[in-house]
Design an enzyme around this catalytic site. Structure first.
Site, PDB file in Angstrom:
ATOM      1  N   LYS A 102      16.571  23.902 -22.474  1.00  0.00           N
ATOM      2  CA  LYS A 102      17.508  24.881 -21.889  1.00  0.00           C
ATOM      3  C   LYS A 102      16.939  26.294 -21.958  1.00  0.00           C
ATOM      4  CE  LYS A 102      21.890  22.429 -22.085  1.00  0.00           C
ATOM      5  NZ  LYS A 102      23.288  22.395 -22.473  1.00  0.00           N
ATOM      6  N   LYS A 108      20.218  13.916 -13.873  1.00  0.00           N
ATOM      7  CA  LYS A 108      21.562  13.478 -14.284  1.00  0.00           C
ATOM      8  C   LYS A 108      22.619  14.345 -13.609  1.00  0.00           C
ATOM      9  CE  LYS A 108      23.213  15.798 -18.458  1.00  0.00           C
ATOM     10  NZ  LYS A 108      24.558  15.774 -18.865  1.00  0.00           N
ATOM     11  N   LYS A 118      28.005  19.074 -14.821  1.00  0.00           N
ATOM     12  CA  LYS A 118      29.070  20.001 -14.392  1.00  0.00           C
ATOM     13  C   LYS A 118      28.481  21.271 -13.832  1.00  0.00           C
ATOM     14  CE  LYS A 118      31.771  19.314 -18.471  1.00  0.00           C
ATOM     15  NZ  LYS A 118      30.766  19.622 -19.470  1.00  0.00           N
TER      16      LYS A 118
HETATM   17  N1  AQP Z   1      25.480  12.275 -15.824  1.00  0.00           N
HETATM   18  C1  AQP Z   1      25.985  11.794 -16.948  1.00  0.00           C
HETATM   19  N2  AQP Z   1      25.982  10.455 -17.165  1.00  0.00           N
HETATM   20  C2  AQP Z   1      26.507   9.951 -18.324  1.00  0.00           C
HETATM   21  N3  AQP Z   1      27.060  10.709 -19.304  1.00  0.00           N
HETATM   22  C3  AQP Z   1      27.101  12.031 -19.119  1.00  0.00           C
HETATM   23  N4  AQP Z   1      27.586  13.058 -19.871  1.00  0.00           N
HETATM   24  C4  AQP Z   1      27.372  14.215 -19.212  1.00  0.00           C
HETATM   25  N5  AQP Z   1      26.766  13.984 -18.045  1.00  0.00           N
HETATM   26  C5  AQP Z   1      26.569  12.649 -17.944  1.00  0.00           C
HETATM   27  C6  AQP Z   1      28.268  12.890 -21.161  1.00  0.00           C
HETATM   28  O1  AQP Z   1      29.465  13.665 -21.134  1.00  0.00           O
HETATM   29  C7  AQP Z   1      29.794  14.063 -22.468  1.00  0.00           C
HETATM   30  C8  AQP Z   1      30.267  15.487 -22.499  1.00  0.00           C
HETATM   31  O2  AQP Z   1      29.249  16.340 -22.073  1.00  0.00           O
HETATM   32  P1  AQP Z   1      29.255  17.898 -22.418  1.00  0.00           P
HETATM   33  O3  AQP Z   1      30.287  18.569 -21.625  1.00  0.00           O
HETATM   34  O4  AQP Z   1      29.358  18.115 -23.885  1.00  0.00           O
HETATM   35  O5  AQP Z   1      27.822  18.399 -21.986  1.00  0.00           O
HETATM   36  P2  AQP Z   1      26.736  17.761 -21.094  1.00  0.00           P
HETATM   37  O6  AQP Z   1      26.243  16.477 -21.632  1.00  0.00           O
HETATM   38  O7  AQP Z   1      25.687  18.823 -20.953  1.00  0.00           O
HETATM   39  O8  AQP Z   1      27.535  17.500 -19.734  1.00  0.00           O
HETATM   40  P3  AQP Z   1      27.350  18.242 -18.365  1.00  0.00           P
HETATM   41  O9  AQP Z   1      28.380  17.763 -17.429  1.00  0.00           O
HETATM   42  O10 AQP Z   1      25.914  18.120 -17.957  1.00  0.00           O
HETATM   43  O11 AQP Z   1      27.701  19.735 -18.757  1.00  0.00           O
HETATM   44  P4  AQP Z   1      26.856  21.063 -18.579  1.00  0.00           P
HETATM   45  O12 AQP Z   1      26.609  21.159 -17.113  1.00  0.00           O
HETATM   46  O13 AQP Z   1      27.735  22.128 -19.116  1.00  0.00           O
HETATM   47  O14 AQP Z   1      25.569  20.934 -19.367  1.00  0.00           O
HETATM   48  C9  AQP Z   1      28.543  13.834 -23.341  1.00  0.00           C
HETATM   49  O15 AQP Z   1      28.792  12.734 -24.221  1.00  0.00           O
HETATM   50  C10 AQP Z   1      27.466  13.474 -22.331  1.00  0.00           C
HETATM   51  O16 AQP Z   1      26.522  12.537 -22.872  1.00  0.00           O
END
Ligand code: AQP
Length: 336
Positions: free
Chosen positions: A116, A199, A202
């Protein structure tokens, strides 16, 4: 072996206007199924989300929308402890202690920080991103969690948490349960529809490949129908050569309950167009009631506030005990 319920803890960041499909299929769907057999603690980790630039109005809205989505997707505040991280001050208290237990070199090896921070550049990287894993360790250890259900990407942070708990226990006496990572095998990893090698996220730089659960049905249907696929015609699961179709098969299967081979048979001889249409319908119909329930919940602030209060009280009762024991072990004297 005892049959007493295991304590589990997991969290999600309020970093988007809506959860995306990967958050549900990779995490929240499993949280729902784990809430009955375990003593489950789930939180919206708003403090973690401060490591990326945020707007106060937006953060407030997104935190409430996250809670409403977790309820609408099936978490029951009477069967699990559902709370907002910043409502329990002990997270910050233990976070500092964990920072004081972590070596600089050890923290520097965290791959998520390296990824990051290199993406954002040194000038736009805050110290909080560096200390994020120590706050996450505090989140987990405060609740004496046995298991931490996370995706593979979080394994290194859970390993650090285990090291910190073990280090603290051997230096100051047994204080923390050393948690096990629970890497969710049934949790599907969902890829971006426009770039099936990344992947779904959000905060993706382009919304074209992200299915937001709260988006209008026609918007999501259009995104699925425009999903990037290969030039072939056969609907078969082959992650290496057909990443886009394989991703859509995973999505359909996870939501419809049909196996991948049932779907391959069902769409044998039909083109990608028919298949994409079917995936769009499954996704839209699955989340239609969720979207409606979220709107109803957001309009009922009395109920939402009561859920938040119940969760914060239940969480603080456990966390405050751990903090008291930690302070005592460290030799921080109690307030008179
Ligand atoms: N694409 C994905 N496939 C499977 N699992 C996923 N998770 C996120 N994206 C996928 C799982 O969602 C949970 C919560 O995630 P988070 O909000 O703590 O952060 P993240 O993993 O970084 O999710 P995002 O959506 O990608 O958020 P941003 O964009 O803010 O970084 C976790 O258990 C994760 O494994």
């Amino acid at each position: 072996m005892t049959n007493s319920p295991k304590r589990v803890l997991s969290g999600i960041q309020p970093t988007g206007d809506s959860f995306q499909l990967g958050n549900y299929l990779g995490a929240v769907k499993n949280w729902v199924s784990m809430q009955d057999e375990n003593d489950a603690f789930y939180c919206v980790v708003d403090l973690h989300s401060l490591t990326v630039d945020s707007d106060p109005k937006l953060l407030r809205k997104r935190t409430l929308t996250s809670i409403a989505q977790l309820l609408a997707l099936g978490l029951d505040p009477n069967r699990c402890t559902l709370f907002v991280q910043s409502h329990v001050a002990a997270h910050n208290q233990l976070g500092w202690i964990m920072e004081c237990m972590t070596g600089f070199g050890e923290a520097s090896r965290m791959t998520q920080f390296k990824d990051k921070s290199s993406k954002n550049g040194a000038d736009r990287t805050v110290v909080g991103l560096f200390t994020y894993p120590m706050l996450m360790a505090a989140d987990i250890l405060l609740y004496q969690s046995d298991y931490v259900p996370v995706g593979e990407d979080q394994r290194q942070h859970v390993e650090l948490t285990r090291d910190l708990a073990g280090r603290f226990n051997s230096k100051y006496g047994m204080t923390f349960i050393v948690p096990e990572p629970y890497i969710m095998k049934e949790g599907a990893k969902i890829y971006d529809l426009a770039d099936p090698t990344s992947k779904m996220s959000k905060s993706s730089s382009s919304p074209a490949g992200v299915i937001e659960l709260l988006d209008a049905p026609e918007v999501n249907a259009k995104k699925i129908k425009s999903a990037v696929t290969d030039t072939g015609r056969e609907v078969i699961f082959d992650e290496k050569n057909k990443a886009g179709i394989s991703n859509l098969l995973t999505i359909h299967s996870a939501l419809s309950g049909k196996t991948i081979s049932e779907l391959e048979n069902e769409f044998s001889g039909k083109g990608y167009g028919d298949f994409k249409g079917a995936v769009a319908e499954v996704v839209v119909e699955y989340f239609r009631p969720v979207r409606d329930t979220v709107q109803e919940l957001l309009a009922d602030t009395t109920y939402l506030n009561s859920v938040l209060k119940l969760g914060a009280d239940k969480a603080a009762a456990v966390a405050d005990k751990t903090i008291a024991a930690t302070y005592e072990a460290l030799g921080l004297i109690a307030r008179g």
